[in-house]
Design a protein around this motif. Structure first.
Motif, PDB file in Angstrom:
ATOM      1  N   ASN A  42       0.837  -1.201   0.000  1.00 48.55           N
ATOM      2  CA  ASN A  42       0.000   0.000   0.000  1.00 48.55           C
ATOM      3  C   ASN A  42       0.870   1.249   0.000  1.00 48.55           C
ATOM      4  OD1 ASN A  42      -2.932  -1.067   0.574  1.00 48.55           O
ATOM      5  ND2 ASN A  42      -1.611  -2.162   2.011  1.00 48.55           N
ATOM      6  N   GLU A  43       0.297   2.335  -0.483  1.00 45.90           N
ATOM      7  CA  GLU A  43       0.986   3.616  -0.441  1.00 45.90           C
ATOM      8  C   GLU A  43       0.691   4.290   0.899  1.00 45.90           C
ATOM      9  OE1 GLU A  43       3.068   4.828  -2.626  1.00 45.90           O
ATOM     10  OE2 GLU A  43       2.858   3.116  -3.986  1.00 45.90           O
ATOM     11  N   TRP A  44       1.746   4.595   1.640  1.00 48.38           N
ATOM     12  CA  TRP A  44       1.597   5.218   2.949  1.00 48.38           C
ATOM     13  C   TRP A  44       2.219   6.610   2.921  1.00 48.38           C
ATOM     14  CZ3 TRP A  44      -1.641   2.530   5.807  1.00 48.38           C
ATOM     15  CH2 TRP A  44      -1.738   1.142   5.609  1.00 48.38           C
ATOM     16  N   PRO A  45       1.442   7.656   3.223  1.00 50.29           N
ATOM     17  CA  PRO A  45       1.968   9.026   3.188  1.00 50.29           C
ATOM     18  C   PRO A  45       3.176   9.239   4.093  1.00 50.29           C
ATOM     19  CG  PRO A  45      -0.425   9.058   3.338  1.00 50.29           C
ATOM     20  CD  PRO A  45       0.004   7.634   3.556  1.00 50.29           C
ATOM     21  N   HIS A  46       3.268   8.442   5.172  1.00 45.77           N
ATOM     22  CA  HIS A  46       4.359   8.636   6.114  1.00 45.77           C
ATOM     23  C   HIS A  46       5.594   7.809   5.774  1.00 45.77           C
ATOM     24  CE1 HIS A  46       1.659   5.405   7.589  1.00 45.77           C
ATOM     25  NE2 HIS A  46       2.782   4.787   7.869  1.00 45.77           N
ATOM     26  N   ALA A  47       5.548   7.048   4.692  1.00 46.30           N
ATOM     27  CA  ALA A  47       6.703   6.245   4.289  1.00 46.30           C
ATOM     28  C   ALA A  47       7.732   7.129   3.590  1.00 46.30           C
ATOM     29  CB  ALA A  47       6.255   5.115   3.370  1.00 46.30           C
ATOM     30  N   GLY A  48       8.962   6.662   3.541  1.00 53.27           N
ATOM     31  CA  GLY A  48      10.002   7.409   2.859  1.00 53.27           C
ATOM     32  C   GLY A  48      10.663   8.438   3.757  1.00 53.27           C
ATOM     33  N   PRO A  60      14.244  -2.714  -2.539  1.00 53.62           N
ATOM     34  CA  PRO A  60      13.197  -1.868  -1.967  1.00 53.62           C
ATOM     35  C   PRO A  60      11.814  -2.170  -2.505  1.00 53.62           C
ATOM     36  CG  PRO A  60      14.560  -0.649  -3.532  1.00 53.62           C
ATOM     37  CD  PRO A  60      15.248  -1.946  -3.289  1.00 53.62           C
ATOM     38  N   TRP A  61      11.736  -2.757  -3.717  1.00 52.38           N
ATOM     39  CA  TRP A  61      10.424  -3.093  -4.256  1.00 52.38           C
ATOM     40  C   TRP A  61       9.775  -4.234  -3.489  1.00 52.38           C
ATOM     41  CZ3 TRP A  61      15.140  -3.697  -6.587  1.00 52.38           C
ATOM     42  CH2 TRP A  61      15.613  -4.994  -6.711  1.00 52.38           C
ATOM     43  N   ASN A  62      10.562  -4.924  -2.675  1.00 56.66           N
ATOM     44  CA  ASN A  62      10.027  -6.019  -1.879  1.00 56.66           C
ATOM     45  C   ASN A  62       9.833  -5.627  -0.415  1.00 56.66           C
ATOM     46  OD1 ASN A  62       9.521  -8.095  -3.624  1.00 56.66           O
ATOM     47  ND2 ASN A  62      11.602  -8.889  -3.585  1.00 56.66           N
ATOM     48  N   SER A  63      10.063  -4.363  -0.094  1.00 58.88           N
ATOM     49  CA  SER A  63       9.959  -3.938   1.295  1.00 58.88           C
ATOM     50  C   SER A  63       8.534  -4.123   1.815  1.00 58.88           C
ATOM     51  CB  SER A  63      10.370  -2.465   1.432  1.00 58.88           C
ATOM     52  OG  SER A  63      11.745  -2.312   1.155  1.00 58.88           O
ATOM     53  N   ILE A  64       8.450  -4.618   3.028  1.00 54.82           N
ATOM     54  CA  ILE A  64       7.158  -4.834   3.677  1.00 54.82           C
ATOM     55  C   ILE A  64       7.064  -3.907   4.879  1.00 54.82           C
ATOM     56  CG2 ILE A  64       5.815  -6.456   5.057  1.00 54.82           C
ATOM     57  CD1 ILE A  64       5.609  -7.025   2.147  1.00 54.82           C
ATOM     58  N   TYR A  65       6.008  -3.146   4.931  1.00 55.66           N
ATOM     59  CA  TYR A  65       5.777  -2.279   6.074  1.00 55.66           C
ATOM     60  C   TYR A  65       4.839  -2.984   7.049  1.00 55.66           C
ATOM     61  CZ  TYR A  65       7.839   1.484   3.320  1.00 55.66           C
ATOM     62  OH  TYR A  65       8.711   2.262   2.602  1.00 55.66           O
ATOM     63  N   GLY A  66       5.009  -2.661   8.341  1.00 55.06           N
ATOM     64  CA  GLY A  66       4.142  -3.271   9.340  1.00 55.06           C
ATOM     65  C   GLY A  66       2.676  -2.995   9.068  1.00 55.06           C
ATOM     66  N   GLU A  75       8.136  12.000  12.655  1.00 56.87           N
ATOM     67  CA  GLU A  75       8.278  13.228  11.884  1.00 56.87           C
ATOM     68  C   GLU A  75       9.420  14.077  12.423  1.00 56.87           C
ATOM     69  OE1 GLU A  75       4.505  15.160  11.834  1.00 56.87           O
ATOM     70  OE2 GLU A  75       3.626  13.746  10.402  1.00 56.87           O
ATOM     71  N   GLU A  76       9.562  14.165  13.745  1.00 55.20           N
ATOM     72  CA  GLU A  76      10.665  14.913  14.333  1.00 55.20           C
ATOM     73  C   GLU A  76      11.999  14.279  13.968  1.00 55.20           C
ATOM     74  OE1 GLU A  76      10.215  15.517  18.497  1.00 55.20           O
ATOM     75  OE2 GLU A  76       8.102  16.082  18.343  1.00 55.20           O
ATOM     76  N   ARG A  77      12.043  12.948  13.980  1.00 59.34           N
ATOM     77  CA  ARG A  77      13.282  12.246  13.631  1.00 59.34           C
ATOM     78  C   ARG A  77      13.688  12.529  12.182  1.00 59.34           C
ATOM     79  NH1 ARG A  77      13.745   7.703  10.942  1.00 59.34           N
ATOM     80  NH2 ARG A  77      11.587   7.064  11.286  1.00 59.34           N
ATOM     81  N   LYS A  78      12.711  12.535  11.286  1.00 59.31           N
ATOM     82  CA  LYS A  78      13.019  12.795   9.880  1.00 59.31           C
ATOM     83  C   LYS A  78      13.491  14.229   9.674  1.00 59.31           C
ATOM     84  CE  LYS A  78       9.993   9.299   7.848  1.00 59.31           C
ATOM     85  NZ  LYS A  78       8.845   9.039   6.958  1.00 59.31           N
ATOM     86  N   LYS A  79      12.860  15.173  10.355  1.00 58.27           N
ATOM     87  CA  LYS A  79      13.279  16.566  10.237  1.00 58.27           C
ATOM     88  C   LYS A  79      14.711  16.745  10.754  1.00 58.27           C
ATOM     89  CE  LYS A  79       8.621  18.532  10.629  1.00 58.27           C
ATOM     90  NZ  LYS A  79       7.689  19.348  11.472  1.00 58.27           N
ATOM     91  N   MET A  80      15.008  16.105  11.881  1.00 52.08           N
ATOM     92  CA  MET A  80      16.355  16.192  12.426  1.00 52.08           C
ATOM     93  C   MET A  80      17.355  15.525  11.481  1.00 52.08           C
ATOM     94  SD  MET A  80      18.470  17.193  14.660  1.00 52.08           S
ATOM     95  CE  MET A  80      17.353  17.814  15.933  1.00 52.08           C
ATOM     96  N   GLY A  81      16.966  14.398  10.908  1.00 49.93           N
ATOM     97  CA  GLY A  81      17.845  13.715   9.963  1.00 49.93           C
ATOM     98  C   GLY A  81      18.161  14.580   8.760  1.00 49.93           C
ATOM     99  N   LEU A  82      17.160  15.310   8.251  1.00 50.23           N
ATOM    100  CA  LEU A  82      17.375  16.192   7.106  1.00 50.23           C
ATOM    101  C   LEU A  82      18.345  17.314   7.471  1.00 50.23           C
ATOM    102  CD1 LEU A  82      16.688  17.050   4.234  1.00 50.23           C
ATOM    103  CD2 LEU A  82      14.705  18.292   5.146  1.00 50.23           C
ATOM    104  N   LYS A  83      18.189  17.877   8.672  1.00 54.50           N
ATOM    105  CA  LYS A  83      19.101  18.934   9.112  1.00 54.50           C
ATOM    106  C   LYS A  83      20.528  18.413   9.227  1.00 54.50           C
ATOM    107  CE  LYS A  83      15.564  21.462  11.726  1.00 54.50           C
ATOM    108  NZ  LYS A  83      15.115  21.916  13.075  1.00 54.50           N
ATOM    109  N   VAL A  84      20.668  17.184   9.742  1.00 55.98           N
ATOM    110  CA  VAL A  84      21.999  16.597   9.883  1.00 55.98           C
ATOM    111  C   VAL A  84      22.632  16.375   8.510  1.00 55.98           C
ATOM    112  CG1 VAL A  84      23.253  14.529  10.604  1.00 55.98           C
ATOM    113  CG2 VAL A  84      21.516  15.520  12.101  1.00 55.98           C
ATOM    114  N   ILE A  85      21.850  15.910   7.563  1.00 58.09           N
ATOM    115  CA  ILE A  85      22.380  15.672   6.213  1.00 58.09           C
ATOM    116  C   ILE A  85      22.848  16.982   5.583  1.00 58.09           C
ATOM    117  CG2 ILE A  85      21.739  14.984   3.865  1.00 58.09           C
ATOM    118  CD1 ILE A  85      19.929  12.864   5.097  1.00 58.09           C
ATOM    119  N   ILE A  86      22.035  18.038   5.728  1.00 59.66           N
ATOM    120  CA  ILE A  86      22.413  19.346   5.174  1.00 59.66           C
ATOM    121  C   ILE A  86      23.696  19.852   5.845  1.00 59.66           C
ATOM    122  CG2 ILE A  86      21.733  21.761   4.981  1.00 59.66           C
ATOM    123  CD1 ILE A  86      18.842  20.826   4.745  1.00 59.66           C
TER     124      ILE A  86
END
Length: 278
Positions: free
Chosen positions: A39-45, A157-163, A240-251
């Protein structure tokens, strides 16, 4: 000759990765012959965020359907502000529950209304009571279940299974009757996605089982996706906080790498010319 050997080696590695990936997906699906639907999950990725409307609908499904058997002991009412509820709405929601508050003058247990700092109460007083009410099976707590079947493959990644995919599979693949030749244990139900295909939980979802507050049509599939989204949030509310922090760290690391590159280039340029670095 060397090119041929390299090509054969690469093909072998690719085949191995695909086999391993496929095996892991099968394991994530509960060792069942059923192929879980992706399924397509908005919070994935890496940049995904939670669908707040889906989270609120999932909470409604949990409260009206799932909470009679499944606990959510690691989630406090105050956390529901992450779903888009105001503090007053959370207070009103918590007040719908009662919690023991000691004994009265006659030795009877007295109760108080729930507070935002309280955690979701368990529907059963003990494990024995829970098993007795569920054909001997212990209903799992929902707090971390959303990620317990997750399998994310780096190489496939095409075989990835989400909970969430596994949860939706469980909730939507019940059979009224077991396939021909399959002998079912007493009190068990046939489920395609569940390991061994026999599950003690009766089919929990039916079309229009709940009336969504936002007017969304409550099909079985919709309710399954909504409660799966809610369960994933419960398992990782700070995603969401973890992803935002991860983006800041990458930048930050990218800018630091560029800066160090030019510093390194300038230093070694002077070394090559024999200049004094002091």
């Amino acid at each position: 000759m060397l090119y041929t050997i390299k090509k054969i080696g690469l093909m072998a590695v690719t085949a191995t990765v695909m086999v391993v990936g496929g095996t892991a997906v099968s394991a994530a699906a509960g060792d069942s012959a059923y192929d879980l639907k992706k399924n397509e999950w908005p919070h994935a990725g890496p940049f995904g965020t939670f669908d707040k409307a889906a989270l609120q609908r999932g909470l409604q499904v949990y409260k009206e359907v799932c909470s009679s058997c499944h606990s959510l002991k690691m989630v406090a009412f105050r956390n529901l502000t992450d779903l888009g509820y105001s503090v007053d709405e959370v207070k009103a929601f918590a007040a719908e529950y009662e919690f023991p508050a000691g004994l009265d003058d006659e030795g009877e247990v007295k109760y108080r209304k729930g507070l935002p700092q309280d955690y979701f109460p368990s529907p059963f007083g003990s494990e024995e009571e829970a098993r007795e009410s569920n054909n001997g099976a212990l209903p799992p707590d929902f707090s971390l279940l959303g990620k317990s079947r997750e399998h994310l493959s780096m190489f496939t990644p095409w075989n990835s299974i989400y909970g969430e995919d596994y949860i939706v599979g469980i909730l939507t693949t019940y059979h009224e009757e077991a396939p021909h030749g399959v002998e079912m244990a007493e009190g068990m139900y046939f489920n395609e996605a569940f390991s061994g295909n026999q599950i003690a939980m009766a089919p929990p979802l039916f079309d229009e089982l709940v009336e969504y507050a936002d007017g969304t049509e409550a099909t079985k599939e919709q309710m399954a996706k909504d409660v799966a989204t809610f369960m994933y949030w419960a398992a990782e509310p700070k995603m969401e906080e973890r992803k935002k922090m991860g983006l800041k760290v990458i930048i930050y690391m990218t800018l630091l790498t560029i800066l160090l590159y030019f510093v390194n280039k300038r230093v070694w340029k002077r070394v090559k010319k024999g200049e004094d670095l002091v």
